[in-house]
Design an enzyme around this catalytic site. Structure first.
Site, short mmCIF file in Angstrom:
data_model
loop_
_atom_site.label_atom_id
_atom_site.label_comp_id
_atom_site.label_asym_id
_atom_site.label_seq_id
_atom_site.Cartn_x
_atom_site.Cartn_y
_atom_site.Cartn_z
N ASP A 129 -32.87 91.11 -67.52
CA ASP A 129 -33.16 89.82 -68.16
C ASP A 129 -32.00 88.86 -67.98
O ASP A 129 -31.26 88.95 -67.00
CB ASP A 129 -33.47 90.09 -69.66
N HIS A 165 -33.00 84.57 -74.07
CA HIS A 165 -34.19 85.38 -73.81
C HIS A 165 -33.90 86.88 -73.84
O HIS A 165 -34.56 87.64 -74.53
CB HIS A 165 -34.77 84.96 -72.46
N ASN A 256 -47.67 84.90 -68.70
CA ASN A 256 -48.18 83.92 -69.68
C ASN A 256 -49.10 82.91 -69.04
O ASN A 256 -49.16 81.76 -69.44
CB ASN A 256 -47.00 83.18 -70.34
N SER A 323 -43.30 88.37 -72.75
CA SER A 323 -41.90 88.83 -72.76
C SER A 323 -41.55 89.53 -74.05
O SER A 323 -40.67 90.40 -74.08
CB SER A 323 -40.94 87.64 -72.62
#
Ligand SMILES: [Ca+2]
Length: 378
Positions: A129, A165, A256, A323
């Site tokens: 990430d 994130h 998404n 996520s």
């Protein structure tokens, strides 16, 4: 051509929670409450000499020569210097330390599994990430290592997460059980910050390949990839296959790009590869998040709407996205694997599928919501 990937989130920042530092009791007459300890017995005459009125002596303790007083700052400073006074301390407000359990943690039976004795102990989870803020109050005891695929000064530190994130994803897997912040699915799992996305949340397939290679070489049990792109890469697929063949469980966000009507094949890469578990996002009522990608590759569902977790600098925030769903599955996998260490990654994956709670249309939910309790008791 360098194919760019982006993080699967960024839809809404619902709320930011900041736990404020403690404050003294301020009052509008310029006086504050102080705890004053005498060196010897309490002498009210001394207080009177310092201009303290009877009604400003708020409490007199029995077991120690301590009084609670209303004082100006000037009076307090003067008292400190008197030899008959031992301590003068502001009566600081004590806040109840509270840990919030995000709804998704209970949804995936984390507490019930904890009560059986499993919390992800010894499981290594690589978070591919934007990095993890390893100094976060609710993460630092679980962050055990890291690696960045970047060499530039802004991005080479895996423990610097300029986006937030990766830190959020990490908290869902394994935020610490303490008196503050949130709680992760597998509260004792080991987290590894594998920074394959830069501080803007972008990365390349080459970078992900490097992150997967590092994960294999460093003995990771589970890889979480809350990221993806819309174009396929034969080489990236081979890296995912390699990890899977080496015994690593590979989990990724489905994407998404879902349509409101839930139709169409919109799952991204690497989630779409056969060696990777594609995770869809659901809400508190077990309905698909309207953004959650759909298609035959969707394999499991997990909470991904309004998910509270850790963000850098000891902050907390609520995000939406697949996520946020993927790390719920990574955490659940850590719980089951701890309980059933003899399972191969392929067997673990089958067990996750078999014990999921069916939520309907498999293109939207795959096998359904992950439920580790049944898997562990089986
Ligand atoms: Ca906590």
């Amino acid at each position: 051509m360098k194919k760019l990937l982006s993080v699967f989130f960024a839809i809404t920042l619902l709320l930011g929670m900041v736990f404020s530092p403690t404050m003294g009791f301020a009052s509008n007459d310029g006086k504050n409450e102080y705890l004053v300890q005498f060196d010897g017995k309490i002498e009210k005459g001394l207080l009177k000499a310092f201009g303290v009125k009877d009604q400003e002596i708020l409490h007199t303790f029995d077991l120690l020569p301590v009084v609670t007083l209303k004082l100006t700052e000037k009076q307090a400073n003067a008292l400190v210097n008197n030899p008959k006074i031992k301590y003068v301390e502001e009566n600081a407000q004590v806040q109840a330390l509270v840990q919030t359990i995000p709804w998704g943690i209970n949804k995936v039976q984390s507490q019930e599994v904890f009560n059986l004795g499993y919390s992800g102990n010894g499981m290594k989870v690589a978070i591919l990430d934007t990095g993890i803020d390893r100094y976060h109050e609710d993460l630092f005891t679980n962050v055990k290592g890291g690696f960045s695929v970047f060499t530039d000064s802004a991005n080479r530190d895996p423990y610097y997460d300029g986006s937030g994130h990766g830190t959020h994803v990490a908290g869902t897997v394994a935020a610490v059980d303490n008196d503050l912040g949130v709680l992760g699915v597998a509260r004792h799992a080991d987290l590894y910050a594998v920074k394959v996305l830069n501080n803007s949340g972008s990365g390349s397939y080459e970078g992900i390949a490097k992150g997967i290679e590092w994960s294999i070489q460093n003995g990771m049990d589970i890889i979480n990839m809350s990221l993806g792109g819309s174009s396929s890469s034969a080489i990236l697929e081979q890296w995912c296959n390699l990890a899977y063949n080496e015994g690593v469980l590979v989990v990724a966000a489905a994407g998404n790009s879902g349509r409101r009507n839930g139709r169409g094949d919109t799952v991204g890469y690497p989630a779409k590869y056969a060696s990777v578990i594609a995770v869809a996002a659901t809400d508190q009522s077990d309905n698909r998040g309207s953004f959650s990608s759909t298609g035959p590759a969707v394999e499991l569902s997990a909470p991904g709407v309004g998910i509270l977790s850790t963000t850098p600098n000891n902050n907390y925030a609520s995000y939406n996205g697949t996520s946020m769903a993927s790390p719920h599955v990574a955490g659940v996998a850590a719980l089951i694997w701890e309980a059933k260490p003899n399972l191969t990654n392929v067997q673990l994956r089958q067990l996750l599928q078999q014990t999921a709670k069916n939520l309907g249309d498999s293109n939207q939910y795959g096998y359904g919501l992950v439920q580790p309790l049944a898997a562990i008791q089986q």
